[in-house]
Scaffold this active site. Structure first.
Site, PDB file in Angstrom:
ATOM      1  N   LYS B  85       0.720  -1.145  -0.289  1.00  0.00           N
ATOM      2  CA  LYS B  85       0.259   0.363   0.063  1.00  0.00           C
ATOM      3  C   LYS B  85       0.544   1.451   0.031  1.00  0.00           C
ATOM      4  O   LYS B  85       0.278   2.149  -0.595  1.00  0.00           O
ATOM      5  CB  LYS B  85      -0.952  -0.196   0.314  1.00  0.00           C
ATOM      6  CG  LYS B  85      -1.739  -1.410   1.356  1.00  0.00           C
ATOM      7  CD  LYS B  85      -2.536  -0.519   0.103  1.00  0.00           C
ATOM      8  CE  LYS B  85      -4.067  -1.983   0.351  1.00  0.00           C
ATOM      9  NZ  LYS B  85      -5.122  -1.506  -1.215  1.00  0.00           N
ATOM     10  N   GLU B 107     -10.076   5.453   2.607  1.00  0.00           N
ATOM     11  CA  GLU B 107     -11.095   4.363   3.580  1.00  0.00           C
ATOM     12  C   GLU B 107      -9.540   2.899   4.305  1.00  0.00           C
ATOM     13  O   GLU B 107      -8.730   2.952   3.040  1.00  0.00           O
ATOM     14  CB  GLU B 107     -12.009   3.555   2.541  1.00  0.00           C
ATOM     15  CG  GLU B 107     -11.342   2.449   1.292  1.00  0.00           C
ATOM     16  CD  GLU B 107     -10.357   2.935   0.291  1.00  0.00           C
ATOM     17  OE1 GLU B 107     -10.452   4.805   0.326  1.00  0.00           O
ATOM     18  OE2 GLU B 107      -9.495   2.243  -0.370  1.00  0.00           O
ATOM     19  N   SER B 374       2.171  -9.799  -0.778  1.00  0.00           N
ATOM     20  CA  SER B 374       1.590  -8.285  -0.872  1.00  0.00           C
ATOM     21  C   SER B 374       1.681  -7.089   0.844  1.00  0.00           C
ATOM     22  O   SER B 374       2.015  -6.399   0.872  1.00  0.00           O
ATOM     23  CB  SER B 374       0.242  -7.824  -0.943  1.00  0.00           C
ATOM     24  OG  SER B 374      -1.023  -8.892  -0.038  1.00  0.00           O
TER      25      SER B 374
END
Lengths: 257, 394
Positions: B85, B107, B374
């Site tokens: 991210k 969010e 990830s």
């Protein structure tokens, strides 16, 4: 041409919103007739959606109540057919685009025409994406109502030029819901619109008092009240009819001449 | 038709109130994406702050144990803040600053995007508010406190299913109320154009590096590139530079929850249909009337009823495959990779690992798989313990 223009003929229009199927579709029919009796010129029926991103908490909760009670698009069409046997009041839907997309644009607009729905307001269909729906809606004489926002600025002209039915001026930033104060320069927005079109203009979002109805109907052709009506339905449920009549009557008395 | 299409998917289905702002974002992005000063600053942050390039790690033990294709893991879990991210938020928050914004909102599902946004906001001196479904604030309580430590205000979203989709709804509502000083830093390759493109571009650093690294290590391209898919940002970032390499199979692993034949699933590609929601045309889990379905996955980060429009397009044209992975398979993979490789991978990433465990043994020893991890799984340890019936007090 749809019947929407009748709502604005020779007078200012009070437009009332309610969520279809809240608390039941039988009550929706009764409430529409009560609002008409109280002097509403046009009624907006919200098609409940699981995720109404343009709505504040009051209408969000109404959506949940309606969906929990088993309300569906097809049942709403049946209710509209039934309402149409009793009144000629112009009716428009307020829906999120996915409801139409999933139903099929053609099938949805065709049903609108059959049942007597004159237009559809779609808060998540901006000007740039109208092309996929408007030609189909036109085929069935259904107006896709244009929404103009406080941030629209230089976009207003092209949007207004393309508009049919009426133009929905969004009074405030954010989502639907009662506001004590509306700061946007509505007069200026209406002036820009009037320069390019004769399509009637109504102001909505945040309006909930007789004074606001007066103020905004003076600046435009009509005032739209949603959350305040839905709140009455939320509070009184099946017994809301009389209260709605009283509230809408008072709001209608605020309309500018 | 408006801009930002991937085939028929994508578009800009948002309230008029946001249109001018979204056009400003488009213009700003077009201006800065190739601006030497902007890209130099972002490269520097990626290198010196986020810890890029991330490792392409040869998982030798797993390779031997599974007995098939050579397995490489793209280690996004080793980035600062513990997931991919950060790649996106550094880019977007930097862009927000260039646009003159002073506040960002975002969010978050698992909390990874929220933590990353709060981190970038702290570093780049922006006000930050995060919207997180109440369910997720419970599942990921540690990440809530982490965001607060970083100076962000966390709003618990009480509407709807109280998960990721409702957090997106809340962010969109907040953004329509306040656009002048605020940028919505969207966390995945979803939402209205230009977000799917912006997020994909910032995340494509994953495949840019992986492609170079594998060519350097093996002198050839991989046979398979795989990653988990919720909204799809790490998968899109992992796929992007390989899309033109037709011989490379691209596999996205989505969260099947209890299974695609149950109603407790979030496998959009398996059970979803075309729709329009959250600003985009794509595939969504929904009923016959277009009501968005309450989805479920053990993974808060994959618990989303839609998928990014470019993934929908890659599926339509057959360029990428999408497979469902259940909670149970993901938890087993979570435990497996911990024991086998000493890596605690995020439960999201473990969905990709689970499918890797299925396909690697069926492939030849001279074939190569790159699987993106990830994120790291520290945040998931308590939830996995609960899943196994052990009550931990964090």
């Amino acid at each position: 041409m749809s019947k929407i223009y009748k709502a604005f003929e020779g007078k200012k229009a009070f437009i009332g919103f309610l969520t279809a199927g809240d608390p039941t579709l039988e009550k929706t029919e009764e409430f529409v007739l009560e609002m008409e009796r109280a002097g509403a010129a046009l009624v907006e029926l919200g098609i409940p959606f699981s995720d109404p991103i343009a709505d504040g908490p009051v209408i969000q909760e109404a959506n949940i109540r309606a969906l929990s009670a088993g309300c569906t698009t097809d049942k709403i069409f049946d209710t509209v057919s039934s309402i149409r046997r009793k009144t000629e009041i112009p009716l428009v839907f307020l829906a999120y685009l996915n409801t139409l997309y999933k139903y099929g644009y053609d099938a949805f607009c065709k049903r609108c025409q059959e049942c007597g729905v004159d237009g559809v307001i779609l808060p998540d269909l901006p000007f740039e994406e109208r092309g996929e729906l408007v030609p189909i809606a036109r085929k069935y004489d259904v107006d896709i109502i244009t929404m103009v926002a406080p941030t629209s600025k230089e976009r207003i002209q092209k949007m207004a030029a393309d508009a049919t039915g009426f133009i929905y001026v969004v009074s405030s930033m954010g989502v639907t819901g009662a506001r004590s104060e509306i700061k946007t320069d509505i007069k200026e927005m209406v002036r820009i619109i009037r320069n390019v079109t004769d399509t009637p203009v109504a102001v909505g979002f945040g309006i909930n008092t007789k004074e606001q109805v007066h103020q905004f109907s003076e600046l435009s052709d009509g005032a739209i009240v949603g959350s305040a009506i839905v709140q009455i339905i939320g509070r009184y449920g099946n017994e809301a009819g009389e209260k709605l009549y009283e509230y809408v009557s008072e709001m209608v008395s605020g309309l500018a001449k | 038709m408006g801009s930002g299409r991937f085939g028929e998917h994508g578009g800009q289905y948002i309230p008029e109130t946001l249109m001018n702002e979204i056009h400003k974002l488009e213009e700003a992005y077009e201006k800065y994406k190739n601006d030497p000063e902007f890209t130099a600053e972002l490269d520097k942050l990626n290198r010196e702050y986020a810890g890029r390039p991330s490792l392409l790690y040869y998982a030798e033990k797993m390779t031997k144990a599974l007995g098939g294709a050579k397995i490489y893991l793209k280690r996004e879990d080793l980035n600062h803040t513990g997931s991919h991210k950060i790649n996106n938020v550094l880019g977007q928050v930097l862009l927000a600053k260039r646009m003159g914004k002073t506040r960002v909102i975002a969010e978050t599902g698992a909390g990874q995007h929220g933590v990353a946004t709060a981190t970038a906001a702290a570093l780049l001196d922006m006000e930050c508010e995060i919207y997180m479904g109440r369910e997720d604030t419970v599942r990921q309580a540690l990440n809530v406190y982490r965001m607060e430590l970083l100076g962000a205000k966390v709003h618990s979203v009480e509407s709807g299913t109280k998960t990721l989709k409702d957090a997106v709804n809340a962010c969109m509502r907040e953004w329509t109320a306040r656009v002048d000083d605020t940028l919505y830093v969207l966390g995945s390759v979803m939402g209205p154009h230009p977000f799917p493109t912006i997020v994909r571009d910032f995340q494509s650093v994953i495949s840019r590096e992986a492609r170079e690294q594998i060519l350097e290590r093996e002198g050839r391209l991989p046979d398979v590139v795989m990653a988990c898919v919720g909204g799809g940002s790490n998968a899109m970032g992992s796929f992007y530079e390989f899309i033109n390499d037709k011989e490379v199979r691209l596999i996205g692993c989505e969260a099947a929850g209890h299974g695609v034949d149950t109603d407790k699933t979030a496998a959009t590609m398996a059970v979803g249909t075309k729709g329009i929601f959250h600003g985009m045309k794509s595939y969504f889990c929904q009923n016959e009337y277009g009501q968005i379905a309450p989805v479920y996955s053990i993974s808060a980060g994959l618990d989303y009823p839609g998928v990014g429009p470019e993934h929908a397009y890659l599926k339509d044209i057959g360029r990428a495959e999408y497979v469902p992975v259940t909670d149970e398979e993901a938890v087993q993979a979570f435990e497996y990779i911990a024991r086998e490789e000493g890596i605690i991978a995020a439960i999201e990433s473990s969905h990709a690992v689970a499918h890797l465990m299925k396909i690697a043994p069926q492939m030849k020893k001279d074939q190569i798989i790159i699987c993106t991890l990830s994120g790291r799984g520290d945040k998931d340890v308590a939830a996995i313990a609960r899943y196994r019936g052990i009550d931990l007090h964090e």
